[in-house]
Design a protein around this motif. Structure first.
Motif, PDB file in Angstrom:
ATOM      1  N   VAL A 215    -161.917 -27.920  41.785  1.00  0.00           N
ATOM      2  CA  VAL A 215    -161.306 -28.390  40.541  1.00  0.00           C
ATOM      3  C   VAL A 215    -159.867 -28.802  40.844  1.00  0.00           C
ATOM      4  O   VAL A 215    -159.083 -28.012  41.375  1.00  0.00           O
ATOM      5  CB  VAL A 215    -161.343 -27.309  39.452  1.00  0.00           C
ATOM      6  N   VAL A 216    -159.539 -30.055  40.521  1.00  0.00           N
ATOM      7  CA  VAL A 216    -158.237 -30.635  40.860  1.00  0.00           C
ATOM      8  C   VAL A 216    -157.546 -31.122  39.594  1.00  0.00           C
ATOM      9  O   VAL A 216    -158.162 -31.779  38.754  1.00  0.00           O
ATOM     10  CB  VAL A 216    -158.394 -31.810  41.848  1.00  0.00           C
ATOM     11  N   LEU A 217    -156.264 -30.797  39.460  1.00  0.00           N
ATOM     12  CA  LEU A 217    -155.445 -31.368  38.398  1.00  0.00           C
ATOM     13  C   LEU A 217    -154.671 -32.541  38.976  1.00  0.00           C
ATOM     14  O   LEU A 217    -153.969 -32.399  39.977  1.00  0.00           O
ATOM     15  CB  LEU A 217    -154.462 -30.332  37.848  1.00  0.00           C
ATOM     16  N   GLY A 218    -154.808 -33.716  38.364  1.00  0.00           N
ATOM     17  CA  GLY A 218    -154.071 -34.900  38.796  1.00  0.00           C
ATOM     18  C   GLY A 218    -152.879 -35.142  37.896  1.00  0.00           C
ATOM     19  O   GLY A 218    -153.037 -35.308  36.680  1.00  0.00           O
ATOM     20  N   LEU A 219    -151.683 -35.143  38.462  1.00  0.00           N
ATOM     21  CA  LEU A 219    -150.453 -35.336  37.696  1.00  0.00           C
ATOM     22  C   LEU A 219    -149.769 -36.626  38.114  1.00  0.00           C
ATOM     23  O   LEU A 219    -149.627 -36.892  39.302  1.00  0.00           O
ATOM     24  CB  LEU A 219    -149.482 -34.177  37.927  1.00  0.00           C
ATOM     25  N   ARG A 220    -149.307 -37.408  37.132  1.00  0.00           N
ATOM     26  CA  ARG A 220    -148.444 -38.531  37.480  1.00  0.00           C
ATOM     27  C   ARG A 220    -147.127 -37.967  38.021  1.00  0.00           C
ATOM     28  O   ARG A 220    -146.847 -36.770  37.913  1.00  0.00           O
ATOM     29  CB  ARG A 220    -148.214 -39.420  36.267  1.00  0.00           C
TER      30      ARG A 220
ATOM     31  N   ILE B 257    -153.585 -29.108  43.039  1.00  0.00           N
ATOM     32  CA  ILE B 257    -152.867 -30.014  42.143  1.00  0.00           C
ATOM     33  C   ILE B 257    -152.465 -31.227  42.969  1.00  0.00           C
ATOM     34  O   ILE B 257    -151.839 -31.084  44.024  1.00  0.00           O
ATOM     35  CB  ILE B 257    -151.609 -29.357  41.533  1.00  0.00           C
ATOM     36  N   TRP B 258    -152.860 -32.426  42.509  1.00  0.00           N
ATOM     37  CA  TRP B 258    -152.461 -33.667  43.174  1.00  0.00           C
ATOM     38  C   TRP B 258    -151.359 -34.320  42.355  1.00  0.00           C
ATOM     39  O   TRP B 258    -151.546 -34.617  41.172  1.00  0.00           O
ATOM     40  CB  TRP B 258    -153.630 -34.641  43.280  1.00  0.00           C
ATOM     41  N   VAL B 259    -150.221 -34.541  42.974  1.00  0.00           N
ATOM     42  CA  VAL B 259    -149.126 -35.258  42.319  1.00  0.00           C
ATOM     43  C   VAL B 259    -149.137 -36.686  42.834  1.00  0.00           C
ATOM     44  O   VAL B 259    -148.960 -36.921  44.032  1.00  0.00           O
ATOM     45  CB  VAL B 259    -147.768 -34.598  42.610  1.00  0.00           C
TER      46      VAL B 259
ATOM     47  N   ALA C  57    -147.205 -23.872  43.913  1.00  0.00           N
ATOM     48  CA  ALA C  57    -146.600 -24.865  44.809  1.00  0.00           C
ATOM     49  C   ALA C  57    -147.440 -25.048  46.068  1.00  0.00           C
ATOM     50  O   ALA C  57    -147.582 -26.169  46.585  1.00  0.00           O
ATOM     51  CB  ALA C  57    -145.183 -24.435  45.176  1.00  0.00           C
ATOM     52  N   LYS C  58    -148.033 -23.959  46.564  1.00  0.00           N
ATOM     53  CA  LYS C  58    -148.858 -24.047  47.766  1.00  0.00           C
ATOM     54  C   LYS C  58    -150.140 -24.834  47.526  1.00  0.00           C
ATOM     55  O   LYS C  58    -150.745 -25.356  48.468  1.00  0.00           O
ATOM     56  CB  LYS C  58    -149.192 -22.639  48.268  1.00  0.00           C
ATOM     57  N   LYS C  59    -150.576 -24.900  46.274  1.00  0.00           N
ATOM     58  CA  LYS C  59    -151.779 -25.672  45.928  1.00  0.00           C
ATOM     59  C   LYS C  59    -151.471 -27.154  45.696  1.00  0.00           C
ATOM     60  O   LYS C  59    -152.383 -27.949  45.483  1.00  0.00           O
ATOM     61  CB  LYS C  59    -152.422 -25.126  44.644  1.00  0.00           C
ATOM     62  N   THR C  60    -150.194 -27.505  45.708  1.00  0.00           N
ATOM     63  CA  THR C  60    -149.769 -28.850  45.303  1.00  0.00           C
ATOM     64  C   THR C  60    -149.697 -29.796  46.499  1.00  0.00           C
ATOM     65  O   THR C  60    -149.088 -29.481  47.518  1.00  0.00           O
ATOM     66  CB  THR C  60    -148.396 -28.785  44.608  1.00  0.00           C
ATOM     67  N   ILE C  61    -150.322 -30.945  46.337  1.00  0.00           N
ATOM     68  CA  ILE C  61    -150.322 -31.987  47.366  1.00  0.00           C
ATOM     69  C   ILE C  61    -149.737 -33.262  46.768  1.00  0.00           C
ATOM     70  O   ILE C  61    -150.182 -33.734  45.717  1.00  0.00           O
ATOM     71  CB  ILE C  61    -151.760 -32.256  47.869  1.00  0.00           C
ATOM     72  N   PHE C  62    -148.729 -33.808  47.428  1.00  0.00           N
ATOM     73  CA  PHE C  62    -148.154 -35.089  47.010  1.00  0.00           C
ATOM     74  C   PHE C  62    -148.951 -36.204  47.683  1.00  0.00           C
ATOM     75  O   PHE C  62    -148.921 -36.351  48.898  1.00  0.00           O
ATOM     76  CB  PHE C  62    -146.677 -35.169  47.398  1.00  0.00           C
ATOM     77  N   THR C  63    -149.674 -36.954  46.874  1.00  0.00           N
ATOM     78  CA  THR C  63    -150.515 -38.011  47.439  1.00  0.00           C
ATOM     79  C   THR C  63    -149.712 -39.269  47.754  1.00  0.00           C
ATOM     80  O   THR C  63    -150.103 -40.065  48.605  1.00  0.00           O
ATOM     81  CB  THR C  63    -151.636 -38.402  46.462  1.00  0.00           C
ATOM     82  N   GLY C  64    -148.570 -39.432  47.083  1.00  0.00           N
ATOM     83  CA  GLY C  64    -147.891 -40.724  47.086  1.00  0.00           C
ATOM     84  C   GLY C  64    -148.391 -41.550  45.905  1.00  0.00           C
ATOM     85  O   GLY C  64    -149.352 -41.179  45.214  1.00  0.00           O
TER      86      GLY C  64
END
Length: 389
Positions: A133-138, A167-169, A189-196
């Motif tokens: 389960v992934v949360l996508g954030l702008r 969490i995908w930012v 924060a450890k679950k958070t990935i900055f996709t670009g």
């Protein structure tokens, strides 16, 4: 359905604009591939206007319109908002139970509109514990103080800790870092990935044969961008002749009376005006300058197409667009005018400057790399290779 297919369910947090469904569709087009099915649950009233690639389909919920940051009402059906939310909640839950997703991507709000996704999240944890389960954030949600207070009130950190895998930012940490700005707890924060940022497909277009330059004016869905269109036409009305042409796209949600008024004025100025176009990227690709609001998706299109842009960001009910415009302007990726400062004279000055000397902006745009889809594909590959973990 193939027994070995990998199923992705996407929830699009749609209310009164085009942003969420356009971002969701861009991600879906990138993630779909042989052996992958994608089903989008959306309340967008115009989802059917977009062409769906093979392997992607959508389930339509009753649409909702945002009146304020907390008040939503049904878009079409005349029922109590609580009934509409109950219908939506049941559609989301029933779809998940039947589709049995291997990956569930939730757009923007961890619990969905009015907590409509929460029952599905709890059901997945209990019955399909292997589902990611992934949360996508702008990149930017709102100003730091408001977002921190909102997330604390709604207990989002607890939800993310208990019910989400990642969490995908959809942005870059060095431009705006929500981990810091919104005070993510260390484990979140450890679950958070900055996709670009999420690139858009660059259409193949021939270099237009024209003597005059072209300005594209677009305000997304159109529900809240009349000020931009009105001031732009006032600029032309007060400027006599200009050495450029204009295409104005008002958005499908602009009020009919305002569309009629703008159309009459545009016609007198020989400005082309359209409520909606399917392939905005093609129109943008042939423009020399884009005048727009500061929505995430439009600016991603501008980044992808390397187009000089003048941004007029909305500053209510959230500061998201203004913050993004400031960040982008600071990197030299666009110019902007504050919403309350826009006038025909300032518009004329900014438009002329960007048309006369676009090179500095184009240089920064050409150097800017967009990795969003690339990183998401890598995460999908990882999930599929480790789907039983």
């Amino acid at each position: 359905m193939e027994s070995n297919s990998y199923n992705i369910l996407m929830y699009s947090h749609d209310t009164y604009g085009l942003g969420h469904i356009r971002r969701t569709m861009a991600i879906a087009r990138n993630l779909v591939r042989p052996g992958v099915n994608i089903l989008i649950v959306t309340g967008s009233p115009i989802a059917g206007r977009y062409t769906m690639p093979a392997g992607v389909d959508f389930v339509r919920m009753p649409g909702m319109i945002k009146k304020t940051n907390t008040v939503y009402v049904p878009h079409s059906i005349k029922v109590d908002p609580k009934i509409a939310i109950s219908i939506r909640k049941n559609i989301i839950s029933s779809t998940a139970k039947a589709f049995k997703p291997d990956l569930f991507i939730v757009d923007k709000v961890p619990t969905g509109l009015k907590n409509e996704v929460l029952p599905t999240l709890k059901w997945l944890k209990k019955n399909l514990p292997c589902t990611r389960v992934v949360l996508g954030l702008r990149d930017i949600l709102d100003d730091a103080e408001s977002t921190r207070a909102d997330w604390k009130k709604k207990k989002f950190p607890e939800i993310l800790r208990d019910l989400y895998s990642e969490i995908w930012v959809y942005g870059e940490k060095d431009l705006y870092n929500p981990i810091t700005e919104y005070a993510f707890p260390e484990d979140i924060a450890k679950k958070t990935i900055f996709t670009g940022y999420i690139p858009r497909k660059v259409p193949k277009t021939r270099k237009p044969r024209r003597k005059q330059k072209q300005v594209l004016v677009t305000i997304g869905g159109g529900g809240d961008g009349y000020t931009v269109l009105d001031n732009y036409l006032k600029m032309l009305e007060s400027n006599g002749t200009v050495n450029f042409k204009t295409l104005m796209i008002t958005g499908p949600f602009l009020a009919h009376d305002r569309l009629d008024e703008l159309a009459d004025r545009a016609r007198a100025l020989k400005v082309q005006i359209k409520p909606f176009v399917k392939n905005l990227e093609k129109r943008m690709a042939t423009a020399d300058l884009v005048v727009t609001m500061g929505g995430y998706n439009t600016l991603c299109e501008i980044l992808s197409l390397k187009k000089p842009a003048l941004v007029i960001p909305r500053d209510t009910p959230r500061l998201e667009q203004l913050l993004r415009a400031k960040v982008f302007e600071g990197r030299g990726l666009c110019d902007y005018i504050k919403w309350g400062d826009v006038t025909p004279d300032i518009l004329r000055q900014k438009v002329n400057t960007l048309l006369d000397d676009p090179a500095p902006c184009i240089k920064q745009l050409q150097d800017f790399r967009m990795t969003g889809l690339e990183v998401m594909c890598k995460r999908l590959t990882h999930f599929r290779e480790n789907c039983r973990d």
